[in-house]
Write a protein that holds these residues in place. Structure first.
Motif, mmCIF file in Angstrom:
data_model
loop_
_atom_site.group_PDB
_atom_site.id
_atom_site.type_symbol
_atom_site.label_atom_id
_atom_site.label_comp_id
_atom_site.label_asym_id
_atom_site.label_seq_id
_atom_site.Cartn_x
_atom_site.Cartn_y
_atom_site.Cartn_z
ATOM 1 N N GLU A 123 13.244 -13.428 -20.807
ATOM 2 C CA GLU A 123 12.506 -14.645 -20.476
ATOM 3 C C GLU A 123 11.551 -14.470 -19.298
ATOM 4 O O GLU A 123 11.034 -15.451 -18.766
ATOM 5 C CB GLU A 123 13.503 -15.776 -20.181
ATOM 6 C CG GLU A 123 14.357 -16.162 -21.380
ATOM 7 C CD GLU A 123 15.376 -17.225 -21.046
ATOM 8 O OE1 GLU A 123 15.095 -18.407 -21.304
ATOM 9 O OE2 GLU A 123 16.459 -16.859 -20.519
ATOM 10 N N SER A 124 11.327 -13.215 -18.905
ATOM 11 C CA SER A 124 10.336 -12.941 -17.861
ATOM 12 C C SER A 124 8.976 -12.660 -18.490
ATOM 13 O O SER A 124 8.888 -12.146 -19.604
ATOM 14 C CB SER A 124 10.759 -11.745 -17.001
ATOM 15 O OG SER A 124 11.838 -12.076 -16.161
ATOM 16 N N GLU A 125 7.938 -12.983 -17.758
ATOM 17 C CA GLU A 125 6.572 -12.746 -18.218
ATOM 18 C C GLU A 125 5.944 -11.645 -17.376
ATOM 19 O O GLU A 125 6.426 -11.310 -16.304
ATOM 20 C CB GLU A 125 5.753 -14.033 -18.098
ATOM 21 C CG GLU A 125 6.305 -15.194 -18.912
ATOM 22 C CD GLU A 125 5.559 -16.490 -18.656
ATOM 23 O OE1 GLU A 125 4.601 -16.468 -17.849
ATOM 24 O OE2 GLU A 125 5.932 -17.514 -19.250
ATOM 25 N N ARG A 136 10.176 -7.565 -15.783
ATOM 26 C CA ARG A 136 8.903 -8.139 -16.240
ATOM 27 C C ARG A 136 8.630 -7.756 -17.701
ATOM 28 O O ARG A 136 8.812 -6.625 -18.123
ATOM 29 C CB ARG A 136 7.741 -7.719 -15.353
ATOM 30 C CG ARG A 136 7.467 -6.250 -15.318
ATOM 31 C CD ARG A 136 6.139 -5.957 -14.597
ATOM 32 N NE ARG A 136 6.126 -6.505 -13.257
ATOM 33 C CZ ARG A 136 5.056 -7.085 -12.704
ATOM 34 N NH1 ARG A 136 3.926 -7.164 -13.385
ATOM 35 N NH2 ARG A 136 5.110 -7.553 -11.473
ATOM 36 N N GLY A 137 8.230 -8.772 -18.478
ATOM 37 C CA GLY A 137 7.930 -8.566 -19.880
ATOM 38 C C GLY A 137 9.140 -8.512 -20.780
ATOM 39 O O GLY A 137 9.004 -8.432 -22.005
#
Length: 258
Positions: free
Chosen positions: A62-64, A58-59
Motif C-alpha cells: 500500500e506504499s506509493e 516504496r512501490g
C-alpha cells in the motif's frame, strides 16, 4: 493506516504495541515484491508485549512511489521512517531483500541496531544458472510470467498451490518499474567483505529448500559474522509465510534477550 512522505514516496506502515516497558522495538522489513503482511504472525505475537514497526517499501503493498536503484537508497527510506518515529535503537528483522536492507542499516548506523535477524537473506548476490537465465529472460517474456516464475520457485515442494497463486497475484500487482529496479538493486548488492564489522548478535534463519538464495550462500556469509547463530528450517525461500509459527518460535528467545 499511517503514512509518511519520504523523497517523493508515500510509505504505509504499522506501529503497534506498548511504547514503554516492552524492550527494544522490533522493526520488520519485507522482501522483493512482498509487503508488510509477510510479518502478520510475528507482528500479532510480539506486539502484545513490545513495540513493533513494519512498513511497505516504496512501490510495494500500500506504499506509493517509484523504485529505488540501490539497497542503500531503500535503507534510507526505512531510516527516514524510524527517525520520524523517534526510534533510537531497535532490533532489525529482514527477509530476503529486507535482509539486505537491514545489513546496510547495521553497517551505516551500528550505534542504533541492538540485534539483527536475517531470514532467507545473503550478503552478496550470486546468481545460479537458473537465476541468471531468469534475469536474462526478464526483458523477453511478459512481465507477469517473469514474476510468476520467480515467485513459484520461492516455495518448498508441497506448499499449497492456491496459496502460491495468491502470492503470484500480489507480487504481479507491484509496478513493473519497481519490480525491475529493485531486482537490479539486489543484483548489485555486495557487503560480504564488510559483515565482519557488524558486531551485534545476529540470528540467521534459512529455509533448507531455498533455491532463490541458496543455503550454501548463507553459510558462506555466516562464517564472516563475529557473533552469529544459524537456524535451518524445513521450508523454501518464503519462510515467514511457509512456517510462520516456527519462525516466531525461533525469534522469541533471540529478540527477548535484548
Amino acid at each position: 493506516m499511517p503514512q509518511l512522505e519520504v523523497d517523493g514516496a508515500r510509505l504505509t506502515y504499522d506501529d503497534e504495541g506498548p511504547r514503554e516497558g516492552g524492550g527494544v522495538p522490533l522493526v520488520f522489513v519485507h522482501g522483493w515484491t512482498a509487503d508488510r503482511h509477510r510479518w502478520d504472525h510475528q507482528t500479532a505475537h510480539f506486539s502484545a508485549t513490545r513495540r513493533v514497526v513494519r512498513l511497505d517499501l516504496r512501490g510495494h503493498g500500500e506504499s506509493e512511489g517509484s523504485g529505488r536503484r540501490s539497497i542503500a537508497e531503500l535503507a534510507g527510506d526505512v531510516m527516514a521512517l524510524l527517525d520520524h518515529l523517534g526510534l533510537e535503537r531497535f532490533v532489525l528483522v529482514g527477509h530476503s531483500m529486507g535482509g539486505m536492507i537491514s545489513q546496510t542499516i547495521a553497517l551505516a548506523h551500528p550505534e542504533r541496531v541492538e540485534r539483527l535477524v536475517l531470514v532467507d537473506s545473503i550478503s552478496r548476490m550470486t546468481y545460479s544458472r537458473a537465476r541468471g537465465l531468469l534475469m536474462a529472460a526478464s526483458t523477453l517474456v511478459p512481465f507477469r510470467l517473469f514474476v510468476e516464475a520467480n515467485i513459484r520457485r520461492a516455495f518448498a515442494p508441497g506448499y499449497p498451490r492456491e496459496r502460491i497463486r495468491q502470492y503470484v497475484r500480489e507480487s504481479a500487482a507491484t509496478p513493473r518499474e519497481v519490480v525491475m529496479t529493485c531486482y537490479g538493486a539486489m543484483r548489485d548488492f555486495d557487503v560480504l567483505d564488510r559483515v565482519h564489522e557488524i558486531r551485534v548478535p545476529v540470528l540467521l534463519v534459512h529455509g533448507y529448500h531455498d533455491i532463490q538464495l541458496p543455503l550454501s550462500q548463507m553459510l558462506r556469509m555466516a562464517k564472516e559474522y563475529p557473533d552469529a547463530q544459524v537456524r535451518i528450517v524445513d521450508a523454501g525461500h518464503e519462510l515467514p509465510v511457509e512456517k510462520p509459527e516456527e519462525l516466531t518460535a525461533l525469534l522469541e528467545p533471540f529478540v527477548t534477550a535484548s
